[in-house]
Structure formats: structure tokens, C-alpha cells
Design a protein around this motif. Structure first.
Motif, PDB file in Angstrom:
ATOM      1  N   LEU A 133       0.822  -1.215   0.000  1.00 52.98           N
ATOM      2  CA  LEU A 133       0.000   0.000   0.000  1.00 52.98           C
ATOM      3  C   LEU A 133       0.853   1.262   0.000  1.00 52.98           C
ATOM      4  CD1 LEU A 133      -3.164  -0.432   2.244  1.00 52.98           C
ATOM      5  CD2 LEU A 133      -2.974  -0.286  -0.200  1.00 52.98           C
ATOM      6  N   VAL A 134       1.971   1.210   0.728  1.00 56.14           N
ATOM      7  CA  VAL A 134       2.871   2.373   0.755  1.00 56.14           C
ATOM      8  C   VAL A 134       3.390   2.659  -0.654  1.00 56.14           C
ATOM      9  CG1 VAL A 134       5.165   3.133   1.513  1.00 56.14           C
ATOM     10  CG2 VAL A 134       3.541   2.318   3.185  1.00 56.14           C
ATOM     11  N   MET A 135       3.780   1.602  -1.357  1.00 54.40           N
ATOM     12  CA  MET A 135       4.274   1.796  -2.731  1.00 54.40           C
ATOM     13  C   MET A 135       3.153   2.266  -3.652  1.00 54.40           C
ATOM     14  SD  MET A 135       7.483   1.412  -3.115  1.00 54.40           S
ATOM     15  CE  MET A 135       7.877   2.100  -1.527  1.00 54.40           C
ATOM     16  N   LEU A 136       1.939   1.779  -3.399  1.00 52.95           N
ATOM     17  CA  LEU A 136       0.800   2.196  -4.233  1.00 52.95           C
ATOM     18  C   LEU A 136       0.503   3.683  -4.036  1.00 52.95           C
ATOM     19  CD1 LEU A 136      -1.243   1.034  -6.225  1.00 52.95           C
ATOM     20  CD2 LEU A 136      -2.757   0.517  -4.320  1.00 52.95           C
ATOM     21  N   ILE A 137       0.534   4.137  -2.776  1.00 50.79           N
ATOM     22  CA  ILE A 137       0.251   5.566  -2.554  1.00 50.79           C
ATOM     23  C   ILE A 137       1.422   6.424  -3.049  1.00 50.79           C
ATOM     24  CG2 ILE A 137      -1.443   5.247  -0.689  1.00 50.79           C
ATOM     25  CD1 ILE A 137       0.679   6.106   1.326  1.00 50.79           C
ATOM     26  N   CYS A 138       2.635   5.884  -2.972  1.00 54.22           N
ATOM     27  CA  CYS A 138       3.775   6.650  -3.486  1.00 54.22           C
ATOM     28  C   CYS A 138       3.695   6.748  -5.016  1.00 54.22           C
ATOM     29  CB  CYS A 138       5.098   6.014  -3.080  1.00 54.22           C
ATOM     30  SG  CYS A 138       5.456   6.252  -1.346  1.00 54.22           S
ATOM     31  N   PHE A 139       3.276   5.671  -5.639  1.00 55.06           N
ATOM     32  CA  PHE A 139       3.108   5.676  -7.099  1.00 55.06           C
ATOM     33  C   PHE A 139       2.058   6.727  -7.479  1.00 55.06           C
ATOM     34  CE2 PHE A 139       1.515   3.978 -11.167  1.00 55.06           C
ATOM     35  CZ  PHE A 139       2.711   3.821 -11.845  1.00 55.06           C
ATOM     36  N   SER A 140       0.934   6.731  -6.755  1.00 56.32           N
ATOM     37  CA  SER A 140      -0.105   7.743  -7.012  1.00 56.32           C
ATOM     38  C   SER A 140       0.454   9.137  -6.760  1.00 56.32           C
ATOM     39  CB  SER A 140      -1.312   7.518  -6.102  1.00 56.32           C
ATOM     40  OG  SER A 140      -1.797   6.237  -6.251  1.00 56.32           O
ATOM     41  N   GLY A 141       1.272   9.261  -5.712  1.00 58.77           N
ATOM     42  CA  GLY A 141       1.880  10.552  -5.386  1.00 58.77           C
ATOM     43  C   GLY A 141       2.794  11.038  -6.496  1.00 58.77           C
TER      44      GLY A 141
END
Lengths: 263, 254
Positions: A133-141
Motif C-alpha cells: 500500500l505504501v508503494m501504491l500511494i507513493c506511485f499515485s503521489g
């Protein structure tokens, strides 16, 4: 011989009352609030099961024994703890109905199942879902999608709250049989899947980031920045020592100073 | 006027905004481990929420993203809990915006002019997170003392004591978050950001590179955690596909 006679008679499905399930669920959200180095979640667990105790016919000696059962060292994963809390409430209920279950047994059950859920939960949530999830939100970021970040976390919040609610009822239904849950192969399947998703997403973050810095006209120049990024990615792997992120900020500052001198 | 800041250096902080920021910091401190653990207390969402509070979520994104990436290896499990990135991220965004130095141009205007300030603010957040770690450890020691007080209930059977001890622990976490949120913000606003204007050029150049180096370090920690041997092919798949897709679409799309 009639084969039906050898089967265990099916017990009617037992359900927690809505009021008790609600109280247990709300309290379970703060299982770790009184976390301490000596006995970790013991006070939190005792506070969790108090609504059940309050609904029973009370006697001071019984209460003291009850406290004693729950005041020892206890640690488990907060997201999966409700399976155990439901199971413990069921065991306490069975114990108050008849003397078949001994006090020490509840303590042993709490410790061993708690540890097993701690291990499963750490693998699934802390090392599987969380980095993913951290990588997913960073990708979105990196894509500048602020609303997606909030949406992803909102979905996770609803998922884990529902999981905790359902786990409480499931644990209560199964009682001692929650041990069988631990042998379910799907846990390991999900752990492997979430970790794999995390690995792919980590790669996606690296790819997107490298594509973005290629387009950035930063003063040290692209080449140096690529060197810095490569060094940064390699450093934790080479050191084989997991440094806290805060220490790595200082390490990055050192690297940035070296790069500034180099150009 | 803040007493320790030379007059005229910065403007007065917006006190109602500071109070709301403190309340949010308290709630997100609870979210970290004490209550619900929804992960809205992670540095990136916490920074964005603070940005929303001050009307500039892009600054929140600019500060939160590198912080989130570099801190992605920190896992808040029991004894291994490290740092207080929640309060630090809130303070970094809140303090910078209160000082009237938005960092959104880094992302919006596609300019690198504010990158050194972003690096400086992230460095400040890292140091504050380390300081917050000490406060969290102190809080946990106090939890231990209160837990031992609960042993009296094993003698007298009082349920109310257990209730009050646990709620006291919850309250302490909230107050710790509120206090560190406000104090850290005042530090960034009143001392850290003004100090940036007095830094030598070489340091500023280095600080400009800092935010760009952090993602590499954060991702490196995750690679180490997954194990390079078992994860490299999955990562390579994600990286190669995304890199070329991003290059292709950046050329195709306006």
C-alpha cells in the motif's frame, strides 16, 4: 452401523449479542493503546474483554482470577487479534457454564494462539500489505493523484474495520477451533500474493521515478543523480543493516554533500 | 509574536490554524499505534491532510512523498517502533506554510528553484522524528508504570481502575501528539525555515539534491527486506514496464 452415529452432533451456530460485539469491537481498536515494554498488550487485552465480564454475575474472587488470567505478557497482531478475542470470550463463557475448562488452559490458549496470529499478521500486514500500500500511494503521489491516495487509504480502512468486526464473530463461533484457522493454506497464499504485488509496485515506483528524474533539469546533472539514486538503492542492500529512515536522511545528506563537491 | 524569534523575521502564526493542526496531530498520533491504525497517520497522508488544512495540499505532497519513501522501511511493530514521522510530517508542512514559503512550485510549476528549501524542510522533519522517538519511548515507559498500578486490581478486583488506566494511556498519546505537533510546527516556522536563508551556497546545492536521493534509499530498504534474490525479477518487470510507459506517454501526451 449407521455412519451418522459416529459424527459429532452439529451444534447450533452461536452468535455474540449485537451490544457485546459492538463493545468488544470498539475496544479492540485500541488494543495497543497501553502498549508497554514489560508485558506489551496485556492491559489492552484485559480492557478489551471487560464488557463480557460486566455482563456476568460477579464475585470479587472470580474477578481477581479473571484479571490474573489476562495480566501476563501478551502480544499479537492488532488486525487479527479479534479472532483470538472472540475465541477467548467463547472460552470464558464455556468456563462460566461448567468446570470443564481450566483457568490455566485459557492462559496457554491465549499465549500460543496469540503468538501464531502475531506471526501471521506480521507477515501479512507489516511485511505484505503495508509495503504494497505504501508503494501504491507513493506511485499515485508520483503521478500527482492526491485523491487516489486518500481513496486507497479509505478502502484499506473500511477493509480492516470490517475484517475486525467479522473476525470477532468468527472467533466466537469457533472457540477453541480457531486453531484450525491457523492451518488454512490461504493465509500463506495471500502473504505470497501481497509480497509479490509489493515487489512489482516497488519496481513501478523506481521506473516512474527514474523516468521523472530523466526529465528534470536538476543542477548536479542527470548522470550524477542517476549515480546517487543507484548508490541509494544499493546502500541498504550492501550494508545488510536495516537503518531507520531518519538515519538514512542523514546518510542522504552526506551523499548529497559528496555529489555537490564532485561537480 | 513568538518570543525567541527576532522581530520582523517572520509573521505571527495563525493561532486557530495552529490549534486545529495540533488536534489533527493528536488524532493522527492515536492512529499510529494506539487506535484503529488506519495508516492515515503515515507521513504522506498526514502531510497532505496538513496541506489541505492550510489550503495547499501540493506542498503536503512535495514534503510527504520523499519522507514516505525513505521511511517505508520503518515498521511500527512493538519493540522495533522507530521515530515519530507523523508529527514530523505535520510540522514540516504546517511550519513551512505558516512561514509563507509554499513548496508546491517544486511540483506544480515544474521548477527546481524551491528544491533546496524542500531538502532543508525534510532534513528538519527527520531530526524532529528522531526527537519524537524519545517522547514515544517516554510515553511507553509511563504506560509500563500505569500497567503496574493495575496490579492492585488483582488484589481488590476493581474494574474501574483498569478502565481509567487504559483511557489514561489513550489520552497521553493524544496529548503527546497534540503537544509535539504544535511545538514542532513552531520550531519549523520560527527557527528552521528562517535559518535556511543564512545557509552557505554549497549546503544549499546539496540540499537541492537531498529530496531526489531519498526515494532510492527508501526503495533500497524495501529491496533488502524482500530479499534481492527472490524479488529482483518482479521488481525488474515493474520497473522496465513503467519506465518505458512513462517515457512513451510523456512524449505522446501534452
Amino acid at each position: 452401523m449407521n455412519p451418522d452415529l459416529t459424527r459429532k452432533p452439529k451444534e447450533p451456530r452461536r452468535r455474540l449479542s449485537w451490544g457485546l460485539q459492538w463493545s468488544l469491537w470498539v475496544r479492540s481498536l485500541s488494543l495497543q493503546a497501553s502498549w508497554n515494554h514489560q508485558r506489551m498488550q496485556n492491559l489492552g487485552l484485559l480492557w478489551n474483554v471487560l464488557p463480557w465480564l460486566r455482563r456476568q454475575k460477579r464475585h470479587i474472587n472470580q474477578d481477581r482470577l479473571f484479571f490474573r488470567r489476562y495480566y501476563g505478557f501478551f502480544n499479537t497482531n492488532p488486525y487479527l487479534a479479534n479472532f483470538l478475542i472472540g475465541g477467548l470470550v467463547r472460552l470464558e463463557e464455556d468456563r462460566s457454564a461448567g468446570p470443564e475448562i481450566e483457568s490455566e488452559f485459557i492462559g496457554t490458549f491465549r499465549d500460543s494462539v496469540g503468538r501464531a496470529f502475531a506471526s501471521l499478521g506480521d507477515q501479512l500486514f507489516w511485511l505484505g500489505l503495508r509495503p504494497t500500500l505504501v508503494m501504491l500511494i507513493c506511485f499515485s503521489g508520483l503521478l500527482g493523484q492526491i485523491s487516489s491516495i486518500m481513496l486507497i487509504l479509505g478502502i484499506f480502512t473500511v477493509f480492516q474495520l470490517v475484517l475486525r468486526w467479522l473476525a470477532l464473530q468468527r472467533g466466537y463461533e469457533l472457540g477453541m477451533d480457531i486453531v484450525d484457522l491457523l492451518f488454512d493454506r490461504r493465509w500463506h497464499l495471500w502473504i505470497a500474493r501481497t509480497k509479490r504485488a509489493g515487489m512489482v509496485l516497488t519496481g513501478m515506483v523506481i521506473g516512474l521515478y527514474l523516468a521523472q528524474i530523466t526529465d528534470t533539469g536538476v543542477s548536479p546533472g542527470r548522470g550524477m543523480l542517476w549515480v546517487g539514486t543507484g548508490l541509494g538503492m544499493g546502500l541498504p542492500v550492501i550494508l545488510r543493516k536495516r537503518l531507520p529512515g531518519e538515519v538514512m536522511i542523514l546518510a542522504a545528506l552526506l551523499m548529497a554533500l559528496v555529489l555537490a563537491f564532485a561537480i | 509574536m513568538i518570543p525567541w524569534v527576532p522581530p520582523g523575521l517572520v509573521s505571527d502564526p495563525n493561532l486557530p490554524a495552529l490549534l486545529v493542526l495540533g488536534l489533527m496531530a493528536g488524532l493522527l498520533a492515536l492512529d499510529d499505534t494506539a487506535f484503529a491504525q488506519t495508516w492515515f497517520g503515515q507521513p504522506l497522508p498526514a502531510a497532505i491532510l496538513t496541506g489541505y488544512l492550510f489550503g495547499d495540499p501540493i506542498t503536503g505532497l512535495a514534503v510527504g512523498l520523499p519522507l514516505q519513501l525513505v521511511l517505508s522501511g520503518n515498521i511500527p511493530v512493538g519493540q522495533t517502533f522507530t521515530g515519530d514521522p507523523t508529527s514530523a510530517a505535520i510540522a514540516a508542512v504546517g511550519g513551512t506554510l505558516l512561514a509563507g514559503r509554499p513548496l508546491s512550485p517544486v511540483l506544480v510549476a515544474d521548477t527546481v528553484g524551491t528544491l533546496p528549501l524542500l531538502g532543508w524542510v525534510i532534513l528538519g522533519a527527520g531530526l524532529l522524528s528522531m526527537l519524537g522517538h524519545l517522547l514515544i519511548q517516554a510515553e511507553r515507559r509511563s504506560n509500563g508504570i500505569w500497567m503496574l498500578k493495575g496490579l492492585h486490581s488483582l488484589r481488590d478486583g476493581r474494574l474501574g481502575r483498569i478502565d481509567s488506566l487504559h483511557i489514561r494511556c489513550l489520552g497521553t498519546t493524544f496529548l503527546r501528539g497534540l503537544a509535539s505537533g504544535i511545538l514542532f510546527t513552531l520550531f519549523i516556522y520560527g527557527a528552521w525555515v528562517p535559518l535556511y536563508d543564512h545557509l552557505p551556497g554549497l549546503i544549499r546545492t546539496s540540499l537541492g539534491t537531498l529530496p531526489l536521493l531519498l526515494p532510492g534509499l527508501g526503495v533500497g530498504t524495501l529491496i533488502d527486506r524482500y530479499g534481492l534474490k527472490s524479488s529482483w525479477h518482479w521488481m525488474a518487470l515493474g520497473m522496465v514496464c513503467t519506465f518505458f510507459a512513462a517515457r512513451y506517454f510523456s512524449g505522446v501526451l501534452p
